[in-house]
Write an enzyme that holds these catalytic residues in place. Sequence first.
Site, short mmCIF file in Angstrom:
data_model
loop_
_atom_site.label_atom_id
_atom_site.label_comp_id
_atom_site.label_asym_id
_atom_site.label_seq_id
_atom_site.Cartn_x
_atom_site.Cartn_y
_atom_site.Cartn_z
CE1 TYR A 1 -3.33 2.24 0.65
CE2 TYR A 1 -2.43 3.31 2.37
CZ TYR A 1 -4.24 3.67 1.88
OH TYR A 1 -4.35 4.11 1.91
CE LYS B 1 -3.20 5.59 -1.70
NZ LYS B 1 -4.51 6.12 -2.52
P1 NAI Z 1 -13.27 3.52 1.28
O1 NAI Z 1 -12.97 2.24 1.36
O2 NAI Z 1 -14.00 4.13 1.98
O3 NAI Z 1 -12.76 4.45 -0.45
C1 NAI Z 1 -12.19 3.59 -1.00
C2 NAI Z 1 -13.49 3.44 -2.60
O4 NAI Z 1 -13.09 2.95 -3.65
C3 NAI Z 1 -14.20 2.31 -2.11
O5 NAI Z 1 -15.54 2.89 -2.45
C4 NAI Z 1 -13.84 1.46 -2.83
O6 NAI Z 1 -15.26 0.87 -3.20
C5 NAI Z 1 -13.42 2.13 -4.11
N1 NAI Z 1 -12.84 0.67 -4.72
C6 NAI Z 1 -11.65 -0.31 -4.33
N2 NAI Z 1 -11.38 0.09 -5.04
C7 NAI Z 1 -11.43 0.32 -7.06
C8 NAI Z 1 -11.47 -0.69 -8.27
N3 NAI Z 1 -10.84 -0.64 -8.51
N4 NAI Z 1 -12.79 0.83 -8.65
C9 NAI Z 1 -12.86 1.99 -8.25
N5 NAI Z 1 -13.81 2.28 -7.37
C10 NAI Z 1 -12.87 1.22 -6.20
O7 NAI Z 1 -11.59 4.26 2.21
P2 NAI Z 1 -11.47 5.92 2.24
O8 NAI Z 1 -11.00 6.45 3.51
O9 NAI Z 1 -12.78 6.64 1.81
O10 NAI Z 1 -10.74 5.49 0.98
C11 NAI Z 1 -10.32 6.53 0.12
C12 NAI Z 1 -9.25 7.17 -0.82
O11 NAI Z 1 -8.22 8.38 0.46
C13 NAI Z 1 -8.34 5.60 -0.75
O12 NAI Z 1 -7.54 5.99 -1.78
C14 NAI Z 1 -7.44 5.62 0.10
O13 NAI Z 1 -6.43 4.88 0.25
C15 NAI Z 1 -6.98 6.75 0.42
N6 NAI Z 1 -6.55 7.32 2.28
C16 NAI Z 1 -7.20 7.09 3.06
C17 NAI Z 1 -7.08 7.81 4.72
C18 NAI Z 1 -7.66 7.52 5.28
O14 NAI Z 1 -7.62 8.02 7.02
N7 NAI Z 1 -8.79 7.23 5.35
C19 NAI Z 1 -5.64 7.99 4.72
C20 NAI Z 1 -4.81 7.74 3.42
C21 NAI Z 1 -5.28 7.50 2.19
#
Ligand code: NAI
Length: 315
Positions: free
Chosen positions: A167, A171
Amino acid sequence: MGEMRFDGQVAIVTGAGGGLGKEYARLLALRGAKVLVNDLGGNFAGVGADGSYAEAAAAEICEQGGEAAANTLSVANSANANAIVQDALDRWGRVDILVNNAGIVSAAGTLDTVTDEQWENDMAVSASGTFYMCRAVWKLMNEQQNYGRIVNIASGSWFGMGSAVPYPAAKGAVWAMTRALASSSRATGRNVTTNVIMPIAGSRMTELMGPDIHGLMIRDFPPRAVAPVVAMLAHADAPCNGELFSVGGGGYTRVFAGVTRGYRATDKDWTMETAREQFDNVMDTDGFFIPEGSMDESSLFTSDVPWDAFRAFIQ
Ligand code: NAI
């Protein structure tokens, strides 16, 4: 300053079925953008698919007065990325904003337990997915529209995150890709910017950290508190290109890679003992420099090398 709006503009937000992505999509839509809410709808580790996730988020945004439509394709596939962009074009005729938010955390644990499949899945969604989506809009934004705003989503994990490797690596690639794309549009003088943020927010991803931490994250770092910076970077007035910000809890900071003044040997046959002796000087961050590109970094080793010719060559 007047209200910053997106009237007449079209945005694609990937992974916008829930969590952070839905807040980005909501803010863009409520400020006037037409938003394609893309989400595959798997779990946080990338297992499964559920189209109702994107559908529900798009419907919710429409109920609140925005204009949004759902797209349920995975970004982790080159043909799909083109189809996602085509979907927005078919509906609304242009793409002004791309937010590459889709991401998964497929691997936990130490390097020796990570499978090839987990490595490939993390890289496929965050790194390849961002690459495919940027490539799918690049010609449109640069050559046809001479306008575009790309906001990529990295993660503070690339500073190091316990024993995790895939991961953070994926990133880190997103951050480097952002620098590369910013350099590319700077070289051609197009009005296309690419910036990147590292969000901090409570979401289903932070459930990985256990219920106590997750609860505090939801309370102190709600996803909606990240959205203003993403939307600001997606706006025509975005004041930067190629920058990285840490965003969470109602604030943001700049994150950068700099080069220290270091030690410059005049003797090209210098020794490893000198390298060891100079270590503290090399680590001293006083007077550091932030290169705009690799040539700026190389040219710190000043000599009569014609760096401008090198720059022209790599453009
Ligand atoms: P989340 O799991 O709710 O959001 C990720 C979304 O991406 C999900 O809705 C999922 O269905 C969708 N997804 C996954 N694979 C996919 C694909 N192949 N095609 C289309 N959609 C896809 O988690 P969150 O926390 O909202 O994360 C959003 C972004 O922020 C992610 O990239 C995550 O890595 C990044 N992030 C989040 C952090 C946090 O503190 N929550 C910290 C650092 C980064």
